[in-house]
Design a protein around this motif. Structure first.
Motif, mmCIF file in Angstrom:
data_model
loop_
_atom_site.group_PDB
_atom_site.id
_atom_site.type_symbol
_atom_site.label_atom_id
_atom_site.label_comp_id
_atom_site.label_asym_id
_atom_site.label_seq_id
_atom_site.Cartn_x
_atom_site.Cartn_y
_atom_site.Cartn_z
ATOM 1 N N LYS A 23 0.837 -1.210 0.000
ATOM 2 C CA LYS A 23 0.000 0.000 0.000
ATOM 3 C C LYS A 23 0.867 1.254 0.000
ATOM 4 C CE LYS A 23 -4.207 -1.442 2.385
ATOM 5 N NZ LYS A 23 -4.928 -1.314 3.663
ATOM 6 N N LYS A 43 -2.386 -3.904 -8.202
ATOM 7 C CA LYS A 43 -3.694 -3.719 -7.572
ATOM 8 C C LYS A 43 -4.392 -5.067 -7.386
ATOM 9 C CE LYS A 43 -4.415 0.931 -9.411
ATOM 10 N NZ LYS A 43 -5.168 1.743 -10.386
ATOM 11 N N ALA A 44 -4.307 -5.922 -8.399
ATOM 12 C CA ALA A 44 -4.898 -7.258 -8.299
ATOM 13 C C ALA A 44 -4.194 -8.080 -7.227
ATOM 14 C CB ALA A 44 -4.821 -7.964 -9.653
ATOM 15 N N LYS A 46 -2.706 -6.935 -4.533
ATOM 16 C CA LYS A 46 -3.138 -6.433 -3.229
ATOM 17 C C LYS A 46 -4.511 -6.999 -2.863
ATOM 18 C CE LYS A 46 -4.871 -2.384 -2.559
ATOM 19 N NZ LYS A 46 -5.201 -0.970 -2.427
ATOM 20 N N SER A 47 -5.390 -7.032 -3.819
ATOM 21 C CA SER A 47 -6.725 -7.564 -3.585
ATOM 22 C C SER A 47 -6.670 -9.041 -3.199
ATOM 23 C CB SER A 47 -7.576 -7.374 -4.844
ATOM 24 O OG SER A 47 -8.860 -7.901 -4.649
ATOM 25 N N LYS A 50 -5.337 -9.438 0.336
ATOM 26 C CA LYS A 50 -6.345 -9.094 1.340
ATOM 27 C C LYS A 50 -7.361 -10.220 1.483
ATOM 28 C CE LYS A 50 -7.771 -4.774 1.527
ATOM 29 N NZ LYS A 50 -8.260 -3.455 1.095
#
Length: 64
Positions: A23, A43-44, A46-47, A50
Motif C-alpha cells: 500500500k 492492484k490485483a 493487493k486484492s 487481502k
C-alpha cells in the motif's frame, strides 16, 4: 492456542506487513512510474493478498 493456530497467526501477521508495504509503495512516485499494466497487476495482487488474509482470519478463529 495450538501450534497450528500460532503458525496461522504468524502467517497472517507477515501477510499484513506485506500488504502495508505494498500500500505504501502504491502511493509512491515509483508506482506511478510503472506502466499501467504493472499498476493493474499490483492492484490485483493487493486484492488477492487481502482476500487471503481474510481467509486466514477465518481459519484462526474457527480453530480456537
Amino acid at each position: 492456542m495450538s501450534e497450528h493456530n500460532l503458525e496461522l497467526v504468524k502467517e497472517r501477521d507477515d501477510l499484513g506487513l506485506k500488504i502495508s508495504k505494498l500500500k505504501k509503495f502504491m502511493k509512491s512516485d515509483d508506482f506511478y512510474n510503472l506502466d499501467k499494466d504493472d499498476q493493474e497487476r499490483l492492484k490485483a495482487q493487493k486484492s488477492a493478498m487481502k482476500a487471503y488474509k481474510h481467509i486466514l482470519n477465518g481459519r484462526i478463529y474457527w480453530e480456537d
